[in-house]
Design a protein around this motif. Sequence first.
Motif, mmCIF file in Angstrom:
data_model
loop_
_atom_site.group_PDB
_atom_site.id
_atom_site.type_symbol
_atom_site.label_atom_id
_atom_site.label_comp_id
_atom_site.label_asym_id
_atom_site.label_seq_id
_atom_site.Cartn_x
_atom_site.Cartn_y
_atom_site.Cartn_z
ATOM 1 N N PHE A 112 65.041 58.355 -0.770
ATOM 2 C CA PHE A 112 66.372 58.481 -1.206
ATOM 3 C C PHE A 112 67.568 58.538 -0.415
ATOM 4 N N ILE A 125 69.219 57.740 -13.290
ATOM 5 C CA ILE A 125 69.531 57.607 -11.761
ATOM 6 C C ILE A 125 69.610 56.181 -11.660
ATOM 7 N N GLN A 131 72.609 63.569 -14.682
ATOM 8 C CA GLN A 131 73.219 62.408 -13.919
ATOM 9 C C GLN A 131 74.491 62.517 -14.243
ATOM 10 N N GLY A 168 70.130 70.390 -10.990
ATOM 11 C CA GLY A 168 69.198 69.510 -10.466
ATOM 12 C C GLY A 168 67.905 70.071 -10.347
ATOM 13 N N SER A 177 69.387 51.084 -6.719
ATOM 14 C CA SER A 177 68.874 51.502 -7.723
ATOM 15 C C SER A 177 67.243 51.205 -8.173
ATOM 16 N N LEU A 180 74.971 60.451 -3.431
ATOM 17 C CA LEU A 180 73.749 60.544 -2.302
ATOM 18 C C LEU A 180 73.189 59.007 -1.759
ATOM 19 N N PHE A 181 73.221 57.947 -2.794
ATOM 20 C CA PHE A 181 72.842 56.781 -2.395
ATOM 21 C C PHE A 181 73.970 56.116 -1.438
ATOM 22 N N ASN A 190 73.807 61.700 -7.386
ATOM 23 C CA ASN A 190 73.060 60.726 -7.041
ATOM 24 C C ASN A 190 73.912 59.343 -6.489
ATOM 25 N N ALA A 216 64.753 53.745 -8.716
ATOM 26 C CA ALA A 216 64.465 54.584 -9.847
ATOM 27 C C ALA A 216 63.696 53.616 -10.984
ATOM 28 N N CYS A 242 73.326 55.235 -12.732
ATOM 29 C CA CYS A 242 74.378 55.950 -12.029
ATOM 30 C C CYS A 242 74.363 55.205 -10.637
ATOM 31 N N THR A 243 73.244 54.864 -9.807
ATOM 32 C CA THR A 243 73.205 54.362 -8.589
ATOM 33 C C THR A 243 73.575 52.738 -8.579
#
Length: 535
Positions: free
Chosen positions: A60, A489, A352, A457, A135, A360-361, A357, A138, A492-493
């Motif tokens: 992650f 996820i 989401q 979360g 991504s 985070l990524f 996320n 995911a 979003c990423t």
Amino acid sequence: MKNADSCSNSHLGGLSKLAQADDWSDGVPNGGLEADPANSTPGSRLSQATFGMISLGCCFGWSSLALPYLQRNLENNSNATGEMDYIDELHSSDNFSYKIPDSRHNRLVNFSIHSEPDARVGDLVTMEEGALISSLLAIGALFGSLPAGYLANICGRKTMIQILNVPLFVGWLAIIFADRNVIILYLARFLQGIALGLSSVFIPLYNEEISEAPIRGALGTIYNTMVNVGVLFIAIAGSCLPYLWVNITSASIVIVSAVALSWIPESPIYLLMKGQKLSAQNSLSILRGSNFNPNIDIGKEFDDMEKLVDKIRDQNKYSCLESLKERLHDFRVTSPTAKTFYIVTLLMVCRQLSGVNGILFYGVDFFRESGSSISPYVSNIVVSIVEVVSGLGSFLLVDRLGRRFILIGCGAVFVFVYFTLSLYLYFKKMNYDIESVEWIPLLIIMIDFFVYDLGIGTISFLMMAELTRSTESKGWITSTASMVNWLGIFMCTYFFPAMIHYIGDMGTYIMFGILNIIGTTFIFLFVPETKFRSG
């Protein structure tokens, strides 16, 4: 057991039935298998089973540290705090350089996460490629989770936890040798995602089946906590180690995990489902320590397990097709099952909408672009520490304050966070003097991650189990919700960098603020309180 196995091809497999705590045994408080807390043994088995989640947590956090290396030539640049002189000294040795076979040419690669003196513009990973590299984790998790329940019932919980280390290790190995070869990086991240999807079923299922009633609730936090520990680990490693050694260190955790798993017993529930009664007794004896302490009586608990397995067999005496037809026949738009389905699925959407996320990524890039006065690598570490602490805090507060109250409160905080961040970015864009408040982005994101792991979360999955506990449609509802989560996820990423690029960082966070207003309103109007809910 043929029908039992064939019916377990849902995302949660046996867990969809075993997690129904109210059905574990008759006459036992809270539905758990009765056990004396004084006879409980240390949680070493649980630690061994979940240790591999640290490496999955590294997956992650990896893109946040790796993308600056993959996408930028930082030879003549410094990071946000001007620490380049120190970093050049730290990585002045060529010990981390070696030849990488390449179909186009061979070149010397310096595996430093902070500098890349030999990178060429054509070798750098583009924004679109970086988004897909991040991504695909995911998407791999989505594909890995689909057959996980079936595999857990066919091969066993312990065996599959060991097997999932294979795609995880191969993924890290591919990253080590890929450098900027995007095709290999795509494959590596997809393989890591498969391991993540498998683990999201196998490890919670194993922990659920071997734990005693007094500690079963606490186990719900172990999975996410170990993932957060992995994110923290790679954030620290990435701040002081070259790119090569960050990946090697993460891969070594997989090896340690595989070795540690050799000493854990198979789930006694699974062994009973396979008719291996003596092996199941021996497994339970090891887990409870009765093979070392004859004063520990496992007879009552073992009898309860046998009753549970008999009940599962009765529930699965019909084929999957017959069960599905029966459940769909009772599914109507206004039925309780339909309402449960809507709530659980939309909770995953709200999860989401938090936008966590995306940050985070791309954490290091976020802090660098926000103009924070603190090093982006240090900021990334601080936020990761907050994640670990808040995940533990959720376990302490969720039964005291209630699920619904925490979700609404956290949603309001998300709105405040994103509008405040947008306001800060507006002042920065308009060239206001914000030097004295350049710490705001770090503080804001610390709050964002804290409330995420404290609230939506963690609680979204807890409420999913509680809301579906008394319904026969638990399996397909949780499977669908899990698919929505992984797809969320991915979206979003994948789209986060494009949103920053096309509508700007300020516009992106304003949009997240508006979406969280909608999500919080939905929770306020439609999500019930499930605190102490028994059915």
